[in-house]
Design an enzyme around this catalytic site. Structure first.
Site, PDB file in Angstrom:
ATOM      1  N   ASP A   1      37.993  25.555  -8.194  1.00 38.79           N
ATOM      2  CA  ASP A   1      37.562  26.951  -8.225  1.00 38.79           C
ATOM      3  C   ASP A   1      36.541  27.154  -7.112  1.00 38.79           C
ATOM      4  OD1 ASP A   1      37.219  29.626  -9.545  1.00 38.79           O
ATOM      5  OD2 ASP A   1      35.184  28.868  -9.778  1.00 38.79           O
TER       6      ASP A   1
ATOM      7  N   GLU B   1      43.334  28.114  -5.599  1.00 37.70           N
ATOM      8  CA  GLU B   1      43.753  29.498  -5.767  1.00 37.70           C
ATOM      9  C   GLU B   1      43.861  30.160  -4.404  1.00 37.70           C
ATOM     10  OE1 GLU B   1      40.737  31.863  -7.584  1.00 37.70           O
ATOM     11  OE2 GLU B   1      39.171  30.502  -6.949  1.00 37.70           O
TER      12      GLU B   1
ATOM     13  N   ASP C   1      32.729  28.416 -14.381  1.00 39.51           N
ATOM     14  CA  ASP C   1      33.465  27.911 -13.221  1.00 39.51           C
ATOM     15  C   ASP C   1      34.364  26.731 -13.575  1.00 39.51           C
ATOM     16  OD1 ASP C   1      32.177  29.827 -11.759  1.00 39.51           O
ATOM     17  OD2 ASP C   1      30.581  28.485 -11.071  1.00 39.51           O
TER      18      ASP C   1
END
Ligand code: ZN
Length: 434
Positions: free
Chosen positions: A220, A304, A385
């Site tokens: 992340d 991501e 997170d």
């Protein structure tokens, strides 16, 4: 994309950088504890003599001129006559230009970097036609990267010493790390950055171990800590980063106060470039070590796609730097995953990964950004997170396990969006920009 395989709407951009052989990862390791030959660039600083610096500056200027003239010729041919001018035609133009009085000075530098500039322009057009890049732009004297590329006919490599065409002496290179044993460069790129430092990048054959790893990790991206891993580990920005950033802001303010084009302005501009160079050097170093470790430990890495999130733009310097770090991290992971035969999965982050419980799958209410942890109905307390990184990992693993479009039901699936599309590509051992 397989046609007709997907009926649901397509998400934005997702790439699964998976080796085709990835499905064999459960076979005994010795079957494919193999090594792989790749092309790899090794970049070093060097200190040119005054004569070499002058020769290189002349070469950079000619490279820029030839590139711009060829671009203009190609653009005119297309807009005025709808003709496509290819590499070979521009190469013939270059020969003709060299025979004119006005451009005879092009003969004074090595012809190879000029030819390479035409090849780079050809590549820029190929990318444009493939819709993966914008229309090529002119190289600017001030803003464009000053560089020249030499192929084997234009340099001599002997006993670890590199001599470029039109130069009498070898380059004084600082060998900050060794080249692979017996390596011999096939392409050499010389460049000078905005801070005035000289670099040479040597493209060599290297052999890389591809023994599979066992781990899988989701990553992340954040602002507080640079990255959070699904293992719970938080990776912060390099030390000094905050101080350097303050220094950069000060140098930029100082530059803004100077009269453009003045001597003091030039000095201030160099100062900004120096601070910038230091920040990017440290960041590259930090990310290189980090990505090497991630790729060594993990067979599957899920990240991501941040382009979606960037729609909510925050124009702070911190944001810009962290976005640049993220792009660089992704690039490094892409080529290193390719080298080592790892799976790099890029998932779209339309799902609310930070408030989706990674244990029970329940979706929590939206929460303000300053809330760093929360407790789910199931009783599990999450670091925001870490929870997001775990969800990203789960999403990536479902991409690999199920292929496009099919994945375990989640609350978020009610939106009817397909979360994944599988675009299995062989992660090629590309040429990294180091
Ligand atoms: Zn829960």
């Amino acid at each position: 994309m397989g046609q007709g395989r997907e009926t649901r709407p397509q998400p934005r951009r997702i790439g699964v950088y998976a080796r085709v052989t990835a499905r064999f990862i459960n076979k005994p390791a010795r079957l494919w504890a193999v090594s792989r030959a790749v092309k790899r660039a090794f970049k070093y600083r060097f200190y040119p003599s005054p004569a070499q610096a002058a020769e290189l500056a002349r070469t950079f200027g000619c490279v820029r001129l030839v590139y711009n003239m060829a671009l203009q010729a190609r653009t005119e041919a297309w807009t005025l006559r709808e003709e496509r001018v290819g590499y070979n035609a521009t190469s013939a133009m270059l020969t003709a230009w060299k025979q004119t009085d006005d451009l005879a000075f092009l003969n004074e530098v090595s012809s190879v970097p000029l030819q390479q500039a035409l090849r780079h322009l050809q590549a820029a057009f190929t990318n444009f036609w493939a819709k993966s890049a914008k229309y090529p732009t002119f190289k600017s004297k001030k803003r464009s990267r000053r560089s020249a590329e030499y192929t084997t006919s234009a340099f001599r490599w002997r006993d670890g010493r590199l001599t470029l065409a039109k130069m009498a002496e070898p380059l004084d290179i600082v060998w900050s790390r060794p080249l692979p044993e017996g390596a011999s460069p096939s392409t050499v790129t010389v460049s000078q950055d905005a801070a005035g430092r000289w670099f040479v990048s040597l493209l060599c054959d290297d052999v890389i171990d591809q023994t599979p790893a066992t781990g899988a990790v989701g990553i992340d991206a954040g602002l507080d800590s640079l990255l959070t891993l699904s293992t719970g580990e938080k990776i912060t920005n390099p030390r000094h980063e905050r101080a350097d950033r303050a220094r950069l802001a000060r140098a930029q303010r100082n530059l803004a106060r100077k009269e453009q084009g003045s001597v003091n302005w030039a000095k201030a501009r160099l100062q900004v470039a120096r601070v910038h160079a230091r920040i990017t050097d440290r960041r590259r170093d930090h990310l290189n070590k980090l990505t090497t470790r991630l790729v060594r430990e993990n067979q599957t890495i899920v990240i991501e796609d941040l382009t979606v999130r960037n729609m909510v733009t925050n124009h702070s310097l911190a944001r810009a730097i962290s976005d640049a770090a993220w792009r660089q991290l992704r690039t490094m992971l892409e080529y290193k995953a390719g080298w080592h035969g790892r799976n790099l999965v890029v998932v779209d982050r339309w799902f609310p990964s930070s408030r989706l419980c990674s244990v029970c799958g329940a979706l929590a209410e939206p929460m303000p950004l300053h809330m760093r942890s929360w407790t789910c109905r199931c009783g599990q307390t999450h670091d925001r997170d870490v929870n997001a990184a775990r969800n990203i990992l789960a999403e990536g693993l479902s991409v690999i396990a199920c292929g496009g479009g099919v994945r375990p039901q989640r609350e978020s699936s009610r939106t009817g969006q397909s979360s994944v599309k599988q675009e299995t590509q062989r992660a090629t051992a590309g040429t990294p920009r180091l």
